[in-house]
Design an enzyme around this catalytic site. Structure first.
Site, PDB file in Angstrom:
ATOM      1  N   ALA A  11       0.862  -1.176   0.000  1.00 18.16           N
ATOM      2  CA  ALA A  11       0.000   0.000   0.000  1.00 18.16           C
ATOM      3  C   ALA A  11       0.900   1.227   0.000  1.00 18.16           C
ATOM      4  O   ALA A  11       2.077   1.143   0.358  1.00 18.16           O
ATOM      5  CB  ALA A  11      -0.871  -0.011   1.250  1.00 18.16           C
TER       6      ALA A  11
ATOM      7  N   GLY B 243       0.611  -5.058   0.755  1.00 16.42           N
ATOM      8  CA  GLY B 243      -0.547  -5.092  -0.150  1.00 16.42           C
ATOM      9  C   GLY B 243      -0.203  -5.704  -1.507  1.00 16.42           C
ATOM     10  O   GLY B 243      -1.085  -6.262  -2.165  1.00 16.42           O
TER      11      GLY B 243
ATOM     12  N   GLU C 110      -0.525  -9.296  -1.013  1.00 15.65           N
ATOM     13  CA  GLU C 110      -1.969  -9.550  -0.848  1.00 15.65           C
ATOM     14  C   GLU C 110      -2.703  -9.472  -2.184  1.00 15.65           C
ATOM     15  O   GLU C 110      -3.617 -10.248  -2.449  1.00 15.65           O
ATOM     16  CB  GLU C 110      -2.558  -8.555   0.161  1.00 15.65           C
ATOM     17  CG  GLU C 110      -2.060  -8.830   1.577  1.00 15.65           C
ATOM     18  CD  GLU C 110      -2.342  -7.694   2.554  1.00 15.65           C
ATOM     19  OE1 GLU C 110      -2.223  -6.516   2.156  1.00 15.65           O
ATOM     20  OE2 GLU C 110      -2.671  -7.984   3.711  1.00 15.65           O
TER      21      GLU C 110
ATOM     22  N   GLU D 294       4.596  -5.384   6.983  1.00 16.36           N
ATOM     23  CA  GLU D 294       3.881  -4.328   7.718  1.00 16.36           C
ATOM     24  C   GLU D 294       4.366  -4.182   9.152  1.00 16.36           C
ATOM     25  O   GLU D 294       4.396  -3.085   9.693  1.00 16.36           O
ATOM     26  CB  GLU D 294       2.366  -4.619   7.705  1.00 16.36           C
ATOM     27  CG  GLU D 294       1.686  -4.454   6.358  1.00 16.36           C
ATOM     28  CD  GLU D 294       1.684  -5.727   5.519  1.00 16.36           C
ATOM     29  OE1 GLU D 294       2.472  -6.665   5.806  1.00 16.36           O
ATOM     30  OE2 GLU D 294       0.873  -5.788   4.583  1.00 16.36           O
TER      31      GLU D 294
HETATM   32  N1  CO8 Z   1       4.629   3.092  -0.567  1.00 20.98           N
HETATM   33  C1  CO8 Z   1       5.087   4.262  -1.060  1.00 20.98           C
HETATM   34  N2  CO8 Z   1       6.310   4.404  -1.636  1.00 20.98           N
HETATM   35  C2  CO8 Z   1       7.092   3.307  -1.714  1.00 20.98           C
HETATM   36  C3  CO8 Z   1       6.665   2.045  -1.213  1.00 20.98           C
HETATM   37  C4  CO8 Z   1       5.379   1.963  -0.625  1.00 20.98           C
HETATM   38  N3  CO8 Z   1       4.866   0.817  -0.130  1.00 20.98           N
HETATM   39  N4  CO8 Z   1       7.676   1.153  -1.413  1.00 20.98           N
HETATM   40  C5  CO8 Z   1       8.674   1.835  -2.021  1.00 20.98           C
HETATM   41  N5  CO8 Z   1       8.331   3.114  -2.189  1.00 20.98           N
HETATM   42  C6  CO8 Z   1       9.136   4.177  -2.817  1.00 20.98           C
HETATM   43  C7  CO8 Z   1      10.314   4.602  -1.942  1.00 20.98           C
HETATM   44  O1  CO8 Z   1       9.893   5.563  -0.981  1.00 20.98           O
HETATM   45  C8  CO8 Z   1      11.259   5.176  -2.962  1.00 20.98           C
HETATM   46  O2  CO8 Z   1      10.813   6.471  -3.327  1.00 20.98           O
HETATM   47  P1  CO8 Z   1      11.918   7.671  -3.499  1.00 20.98           P
HETATM   48  O3  CO8 Z   1      12.759   7.216  -4.666  1.00 20.98           O
HETATM   49  O4  CO8 Z   1      11.079   8.860  -3.797  1.00 20.98           O
HETATM   50  O5  CO8 Z   1      12.678   7.721  -2.232  1.00 20.98           O
HETATM   51  C9  CO8 Z   1      11.036   4.291  -4.186  1.00 20.98           C
HETATM   52  O6  CO8 Z   1       9.767   3.654  -3.988  1.00 20.98           O
HETATM   53  C10 CO8 Z   1      12.086   3.211  -4.325  1.00 20.98           C
HETATM   54  O7  CO8 Z   1      12.153   2.511  -3.110  1.00 20.98           O
HETATM   55  P2  CO8 Z   1      13.525   2.309  -2.286  1.00 20.98           P
HETATM   56  O8  CO8 Z   1      14.486   3.422  -2.548  1.00 20.98           O
HETATM   57  O9  CO8 Z   1      13.169   2.048  -0.858  1.00 20.98           O
HETATM   58  O10 CO8 Z   1      14.073   0.991  -3.005  1.00 20.98           O
HETATM   59  P3  CO8 Z   1      14.994  -0.148  -2.372  1.00 20.98           P
HETATM   60  O11 CO8 Z   1      15.362  -1.031  -3.509  1.00 20.98           O
HETATM   61  O12 CO8 Z   1      16.082   0.452  -1.544  1.00 20.98           O
HETATM   62  O13 CO8 Z   1      14.030  -0.951  -1.363  1.00 20.98           O
HETATM   63  C11 CO8 Z   1      11.998  -2.052  -0.748  1.00 20.98           C
HETATM   64  C12 CO8 Z   1      12.942  -1.643  -1.883  1.00 20.98           C
HETATM   65  C13 CO8 Z   1      12.709  -3.073   0.163  1.00 20.98           C
HETATM   66  C14 CO8 Z   1      10.788  -2.709  -1.375  1.00 20.98           C
HETATM   67  C15 CO8 Z   1      11.606  -0.810   0.087  1.00 20.98           C
HETATM   68  O14 CO8 Z   1      11.162   0.195  -0.815  1.00 20.98           O
HETATM   69  C16 CO8 Z   1      10.515  -1.048   1.070  1.00 20.98           C
HETATM   70  O15 CO8 Z   1      10.754  -1.611   2.124  1.00 20.98           O
HETATM   71  N6  CO8 Z   1       9.273  -0.618   0.758  1.00 20.98           N
HETATM   72  C17 CO8 Z   1       8.172  -0.682   1.656  1.00 20.98           C
HETATM   73  C18 CO8 Z   1       7.611  -2.088   1.736  1.00 20.98           C
HETATM   74  C19 CO8 Z   1       6.482  -2.140   2.740  1.00 20.98           C
HETATM   75  O16 CO8 Z   1       6.657  -1.866   3.899  1.00 20.98           O
HETATM   76  N7  CO8 Z   1       5.283  -2.511   2.269  1.00 20.98           N
HETATM   77  C20 CO8 Z   1       4.120  -2.621   3.096  1.00 20.98           C
HETATM   78  C21 CO8 Z   1       3.341  -1.353   3.047  1.00 20.98           C
HETATM   79  S1  CO8 Z   1       1.965  -1.352   4.149  1.00 20.98           S
HETATM   80  C22 CO8 Z   1       0.819  -2.310   3.366  1.00 20.98           C
HETATM   81  O17 CO8 Z   1       1.001  -2.770   2.266  1.00 20.98           O
HETATM   82  C23 CO8 Z   1      -0.437  -2.529   4.125  1.00 20.98           C
HETATM   83  C24 CO8 Z   1      -1.479  -3.164   3.233  1.00 20.98           C
HETATM   84  C25 CO8 Z   1      -2.814  -2.888   3.846  1.00 20.98           C
HETATM   85  C26 CO8 Z   1      -3.959  -3.258   2.913  1.00 20.98           C
HETATM   86  C27 CO8 Z   1      -3.971  -2.512   1.625  1.00 20.98           C
HETATM   87  C28 CO8 Z   1      -4.914  -1.379   1.668  1.00 20.98           C
HETATM   88  C29 CO8 Z   1      -4.803  -0.516   0.434  1.00 20.98           C
END
Ligand code: CO8
Length: 262
Positions: free
Chosen positions: A70, A113, A116, A136
């Site tokens: 998400a 998400g 999911e 999460e």
């Molecule tokens: N949301 C928003 N932006 C994101 C997300 C995300 N989930 N994941 C990555 N991005 C963005 C980063 O902020 C970054 O943006 P910027 O270049 O502007 O800084 C860009 O994407 C690239 O990401 P990274 O620089 O972090 O790339 P890496 O290769 O270093 O890392 C990862 C990749 C490991 C995937 C890392 O980005 C990460 O940990 N992302 C978050 C993963 C996460 O926590 N997901 C769970 C989110 S919560 C959720 O899904 C709850 C679901 C609930 C139900 C759904 C309802 C809609």
């Protein structure tokens, strides 16, 4: 088909009238699933559901990410009431209403998400560099679109608990061994191989495909006894279709069947 801001939709994929491909298209944020993206996705899925030509839908992302979850930016400061008012689960709840098979073709990250969403599809084909997880817990929350439920059903309580409580990722082979993923293929050929599977399914009798999908899904919703009964009734129902007659006749006549979808 209309143009969407957050997804790309290709009907007649590779000139195959029965196959459509949807690509999640927010590459700068690893296809984070904003409310608008989910609205686009559901809108496109229903348009394809209504399109008589389409028989199979492939859902994919890009090489780096299927979807990294998400949109954290959208949620970070949200209150529970914001979450309720945003009503984002309305879109998610509509995914099971699609009767046509949806195959998730996953390269890169399928997290939160994103995992999911992949699990909401009928099965997952993964590129060998794909990574799955429910991270999460690392950001102070828990899965909200089926991660604790579908993952547990897919890989069992112990492994799901490990994944959900640590937030650690699992690679494609682990996901395949544990039953989350149907097949792992080289990342470079993911779409080609998924397309071949989609072609196979699109050559099967569409009514039988629909009834089979319903029956398999019923295994998650019912007791074994009720599920068996449901399956038997769907089995009987196939005998009302012309395609069943055609399928069995073609077998006896040693030729390929020609299915028309009724
Ligand atoms: N949301 C928003 N932006 C994101 C997300 C995300 N989930 N994941 C990555 N991005 C963005 C980063 O902020 C970054 O943006 P910027 O270049 O502007 O800084 C860009 O994407 C690239 O990401 P990274 O620089 O972090 O790339 P890496 O290769 O270093 O890392 C990862 C990749 C490991 C995937 C890392 O980005 C990460 O940990 N992302 C978050 C993963 C996460 O926590 N997901 C769970 C989110 S919560 C959720 O899904 C709850 C679901 C609930 C139900 C759904 C309802 C809609």
């Amino acid at each position: 088909m209309k143009n969407y801001e957050n997804i790309l939709v290709t009907k007649n994929y590779r000139d195959h009238a029965h196959i459509a491909l949807i690509q999640l298209n927010r590459p700068k944020v690893l296809n984070a699933l904003s409310t608008d993206l989910m609205k686009d996705l559901v809108d496109a899925l229903f348009a394809l559901e209504d399109d008589k030509e389409v028989r199979v839908i492939i859902l994919t992302g890009n090489e780096r990410a299927f979807a990294a979850g998400a949109d954290i930016g959208q949620m970070a400061e949200a209150t529970p009431i914001d979450q309720i008012n945003d009503n984002r689960f309305r879109t998610w709840k509509q995914l099971p209403l699609i009767t046509k098979p949806i195959i998730a073709a996953v390269n890169g990250f399928a997290l939160g998400g994103g995992c999911e969403l992949a699990m909401s599809c009928d099965f997952i084909v993964a590129g060998d560099k794909a990574q799955f997880g429910q991270p999460e817990i690392k950001i102070g929350t828990i899965p909200g679109a089926g991660g604790t439920q579908r993952l547990t059903r897919a890989i069992g309580k112990s492994k799901a608990m490990l994944a959900v409580l640590t937030g650690d990722m699992m690679d494609a082979y682990q996901a395949e061994r544990d039953g989350l993923v149907a097949k792992v293929v080289p990342a470079e050929t993911l779409i080609q191989e998924t397309f071949e599977i989609a072609k196979t399914i699109s050559n099967r009798a569409p009514v039988a495909v629909r009834l089979a999908k319903e029956a398999v899904n019923m295994a998650f919703e019912s007791s074994l006894k009720d599920g068996m009964e449901y399956e038997r009734r769907n089995f009987y129902l196939t005998f009302a279709s012309k395609d069943q007659k055609e399928g069995m006749k073609a077998f006896i006549e040693k030729r390929e069947p020609k299915y028309e979808g009724f």
